[in-house]
Design an enzyme around this catalytic site. Sequence first.
Site, PDB file in Angstrom:
ATOM      1  N   LYS A 165       0.842  -1.193   0.000  1.00 54.32           N
ATOM      2  CA  LYS A 165       0.000   0.000   0.000  1.00 54.32           C
ATOM      3  C   LYS A 165       0.880   1.248   0.000  1.00 54.32           C
ATOM      4  O   LYS A 165       1.834   1.354   0.774  1.00 54.32           O
ATOM      5  CB  LYS A 165      -0.924   0.000   1.220  1.00 54.32           C
ATOM      6  CG  LYS A 165      -2.017   1.060   1.144  1.00 54.32           C
ATOM      7  CD  LYS A 165      -3.105   0.806   2.172  1.00 54.32           C
ATOM      8  CE  LYS A 165      -4.253   1.791   2.004  1.00 54.32           C
ATOM      9  NZ  LYS A 165      -5.370   1.532   2.915  1.00 54.32           N
ATOM     10  N   ARG A 188     -24.698  -3.022   8.213  1.00 54.58           N
ATOM     11  CA  ARG A 188     -24.402  -4.370   7.707  1.00 54.58           C
ATOM     12  C   ARG A 188     -24.864  -5.445   8.679  1.00 54.58           C
ATOM     13  O   ARG A 188     -25.155  -6.571   8.289  1.00 54.58           O
ATOM     14  CB  ARG A 188     -22.893  -4.519   7.473  1.00 54.58           C
ATOM     15  CG  ARG A 188     -22.310  -3.544   6.464  1.00 54.58           C
ATOM     16  CD  ARG A 188     -20.787  -3.645   6.457  1.00 54.58           C
ATOM     17  NE  ARG A 188     -20.188  -2.642   5.591  1.00 54.58           N
ATOM     18  CZ  ARG A 188     -18.907  -2.283   5.647  1.00 54.58           C
ATOM     19  NH1 ARG A 188     -18.103  -2.847   6.536  1.00 54.58           N
ATOM     20  NH2 ARG A 188     -18.429  -1.368   4.831  1.00 54.58           N
ATOM     21  N   GLU A 228     -19.098  -6.988  10.511  1.00 55.29           N
ATOM     22  CA  GLU A 228     -20.015  -6.353  11.452  1.00 55.29           C
ATOM     23  C   GLU A 228     -21.125  -7.288  11.915  1.00 55.29           C
ATOM     24  O   GLU A 228     -21.554  -7.222  13.070  1.00 55.29           O
ATOM     25  CB  GLU A 228     -20.631  -5.100  10.818  1.00 55.29           C
ATOM     26  CG  GLU A 228     -19.678  -3.921  10.713  1.00 55.29           C
ATOM     27  CD  GLU A 228     -18.743  -4.001   9.517  1.00 55.29           C
ATOM     28  OE1 GLU A 228     -17.883  -3.115   9.370  1.00 55.29           O
ATOM     29  OE2 GLU A 228     -18.879  -4.962   8.718  1.00 55.29           O
TER      30      GLU A 228
END
Length: 508
Positions: free
Chosen positions: A155, A269, A241
């Site tokens: 990243k 979610r 979640e």
Amino acid sequence: ARDLGGEAPGGLGDAIAVIGDGSISAGMAFEAMNNAGHLKKRMFVILNDNEMSIAPPVGALSSYLSRLYAEEPFQDLKTAAKGAVSLLPEPFREGAKRAKDMLKGMTVGGTLFEQLGFSYLGPIDGHDMDQLLPVLRTVQTRATGPVLIHVITKKGKGYAPAEAARDKGHATAKFDVLTGEQKKSPSNAPSYTKVFAESLLKEAAADDKICAVTAAMPDGTGLNQFAERYPSRCFDVAIAEQHGVTFSAALAAGGMKPFCTMYSTFLQRGYDQVVHDVAIQRLPVRFAIDRAGLVGADGATHAGAFDTAYLSNLPGFTVMAAADEAELVHMVATAVAHDEGPIAFRFPRGEGVGVEIPEKGIPLEIGKGRIIREGKGVAILSFGTRLKEVEDACDALAAKGITPSIANARFAKPLDRDLILQLAQDHESLITIEEGAVGGFGSHVAQLLAEEGVFDTGLKYRSMVLPDIFIDQSSPRDMYAVAKLNAEDIEAKVLDTLGIASIVSKKA
């Protein structure tokens, strides 16, 4: 859609899903892979594995992915270890088969993805174009079923400030391109998230039953401090979640005091679990809901517009919203003390309004609001942090000889019936305001007033809510300007309700 003859602008090509190693731990990813392996349709999943989500990835799957490329077969034979042998050109098949056999030795019966019905290729270096592009071209030419391409990346690759950043440059403010230095305005007050985090730490120091659950957002929710202080009582369930909510429910059933700490939009979610695993069982899960209301740079995907509505309609739920950072401290204490069922409190992104923060939170009386200013004619009932804007609006109205009453509701459920009915009785007009969509606090107030027959006596009632649109990314103030929930909009609503807006505008 492609196989069924569907059409789209530009035509329908291959189905390609790109997913990060932090996201692939989510249950929906496995539901999709299970379905894809069953359908055996041609599709491509590119697993972008950079060992980095917003926070460092956690969980058994992250460790599994690390093992897939940490051993010597990948390091020594990465140019040959391209996975599904049948998809490669003939000259490469023997070398690839040897490498694949070595990789298979790291797991029982091949990779997890192959067991789910995918042809697995990788791991490969996502920054080596000489390696990556031939693999992509080969699978595009030869694949007939589902293929997973495991790509290793870094990243921030190629941009030194991002590579050096702990979060790899995620969600930055405006920054200097050469140095990466972010241009943040100095803060005048602590953020709501920080106030919540420090309040929870103080409560946890006095109560060893308090624990915290987050879904891959320890930094964003402030739980990184809790994890450092009480590692055995803090649980990062990764981007999951649904599981996080049920895990919290189980902790509550086991006699703990779990704070399920999630952004408003991320909690969506897990709504099915909120209903079935928490509400129906009346378990005392404490929901700390960050990013309530409009959130500025995070845009529509992170705007907490719906939680008041989707929680207040659930039986047995207590739903609160802090008007300022001091009240947030008291709401944390309220949640700790509340064992009669699920309780939620919401707070926005960004800094507070600068009020004095109490050393220790004091539990609020459930379902009780308070009068902020006594006035006449019109009453404004605020739920959440628009209270400061309401006060500013009323200061401007005072210059026009209009002195509304102001009340802080604190609770959307249960409503303070006595307060609301008294405001309706003592005023000609009542206006509610909230940082949420229609169907929330104002709708519950309207229902109460209707059932009590208040509208039969001629009360003028208005409800200020977020508009029925997704508001584009901008500064919070500009987003609230679009929503017409700033002080000047509140002032205009009062004047309009009193029927004198047109007179004022003509004078102006």
